[in-house]
Structure formats: C-alpha cells, structure tokens
Design an enzyme around this catalytic site. Structure first.
Site, PDB file in Angstrom:
ATOM      1  CD  GLU A  46      15.759 -32.480 -31.297  1.00  0.00           C
ATOM      2  OE1 GLU A  46      16.231 -31.667 -30.499  1.00  0.00           O
ATOM      3  OE2 GLU A  46      16.252 -33.613 -31.389  1.00  0.00           O
ATOM      4  CG  HIS A  93      16.502 -28.553 -26.875  1.00  0.00           C
ATOM      5  ND1 HIS A  93      17.166 -28.615 -25.803  1.00  0.00           N
ATOM      6  CD2 HIS A  93      16.434 -30.052 -27.146  1.00  0.00           C
ATOM      7  CE1 HIS A  93      17.726 -29.660 -25.433  1.00  0.00           C
ATOM      8  NE2 HIS A  93      16.907 -30.870 -26.039  1.00  0.00           N
ATOM      9  CG  HIS A  95      13.813 -34.126 -26.372  1.00  0.00           C
ATOM     10  ND1 HIS A  95      14.164 -34.718 -25.199  1.00  0.00           N
ATOM     11  CD2 HIS A  95      14.854 -33.533 -26.734  1.00  0.00           C
ATOM     12  CE1 HIS A  95      15.319 -34.393 -24.832  1.00  0.00           C
ATOM     13  NE2 HIS A  95      15.910 -33.693 -25.724  1.00  0.00           N
ATOM     14  CG  ASP A 106      19.734 -32.443 -24.806  1.00  0.00           C
ATOM     15  OD1 ASP A 106      19.974 -31.949 -25.689  1.00  0.00           O
ATOM     16  OD2 ASP A 106      18.557 -33.080 -24.610  1.00  0.00           O
TER      17      ASP A 106
HETATM   18 ZN    ZN Z   1      17.533 -32.747 -26.272  1.00  0.00          ZN
END
Ligand code: ZN
Length: 145
Positions: A46, A93, A95, A106
């Site tokens: 990620e 970020h 996924h 999150d």
């Molecule tokens: Zn996330």
C-alpha cells in the site's frame, strides 16, 4: 433487501462537505499519487504519504524515507519525527481493491493524521479516490490546474 438496497457505506443523509480551509488538490500532485499507488500495487504494497498545502491547495507529497511502502504506520512515525509544520494537512494512502471507504483502522488513523485524508483505490484513476475529514466524513476537493 428490496430494490432500493444500497451499499451500507452509502449515506442518504449527508452530502460531501467542503473543507473549511482546503479548496483542492493540484492535478500534478493527484497524478503523482496515482502513479505511486499503481507502483505500490504492482509490488504488493500500500502506498502512503503526507500531504502538504500552500494556501488552500494541496500541492506536495512528502514521500516517506522508505518510499512509503510500509504504509500508514510509517506515516505516523514520520509525522512524529517532523518539526511542527503547519503546511502538513493530512495523509493519503492506497487500497489494493476498488473500495475507497475507510476501515476502522483508517478512521483511527485519520483522527491522528490531519484534517484531509485521501484514499485511492484500484484502478487508481480520477473516479477511484475520495477525501475524508478527521471524522471520516466525505469532503469535496477540487482538482486544480
Ligand atoms: Zn485504508
């Protein structure tokens, strides 16, 4: 059940809001996020980074020393190491799926990372991302320039 069923994450009652201070994100910065997220996806990671704004526009990513490939944990460590920097407004970020909704982890992270938090999802294009505030409510960001 029934024809009107919607995904549980859809919320009938709240429309996305505007952030009180941040109007948008530079096209160039969003493109960098998408490229880095694609790279990370191809490498089984990620992507995560810190967002900086000038005036009311997010214009820069602070890539983490390790390239961000260790994800949100390194964002928190990094934020902790930095001197107080008022241009830092939040996080981004990726996924590895097409779901850009925040997980419980999150939401906890957003509360600590800043007031603009972007999640980008596969396939990492203009329709596969969403910004959230500290509370995990959707916010609108214009893509600028
Ligand atoms: Zn996330």
């Amino acid at each position: 059940m029934g024809w009107f069923k919607r995904a549980p994450e859809d919320d009938f009652n709240t429309l996305p809001k505007r952030h009180p201070k941040i109007r948008g994100i530079k096209r160039r910065t969003l493109d960098m996020i998408m490229e880095a997220s694609k790279d990370s996806y191809e490498n089984g990671h990620e992507f995560a980074a810190v967002l900086r704004a000038r005036k009311d526009v997010i214009h820069e990513l602070l890539m983490l020393p390790d390239g961000g490939n260790r994800g949100k944990t390194s964002v928190m460590v990094y934020l902790h190491m930095l001197p107080i920097d008022l241009s830092i407004v939040g996080s981004v970020h990726s996924h590895p799926s097409s779901n850009y909704y925040p997980s419980e982890a999150d939401l906890d992270f957003f509360g600590r990372a800043g007031s603009v938090n972007i999640i980008v999802a596969y396939p990492y294009n203009d329709r596969s991302w969403q910004a959230y505030n500290r509370s995990g409510e959707k916010i609108i960001l214009d893509v600028i320039g």
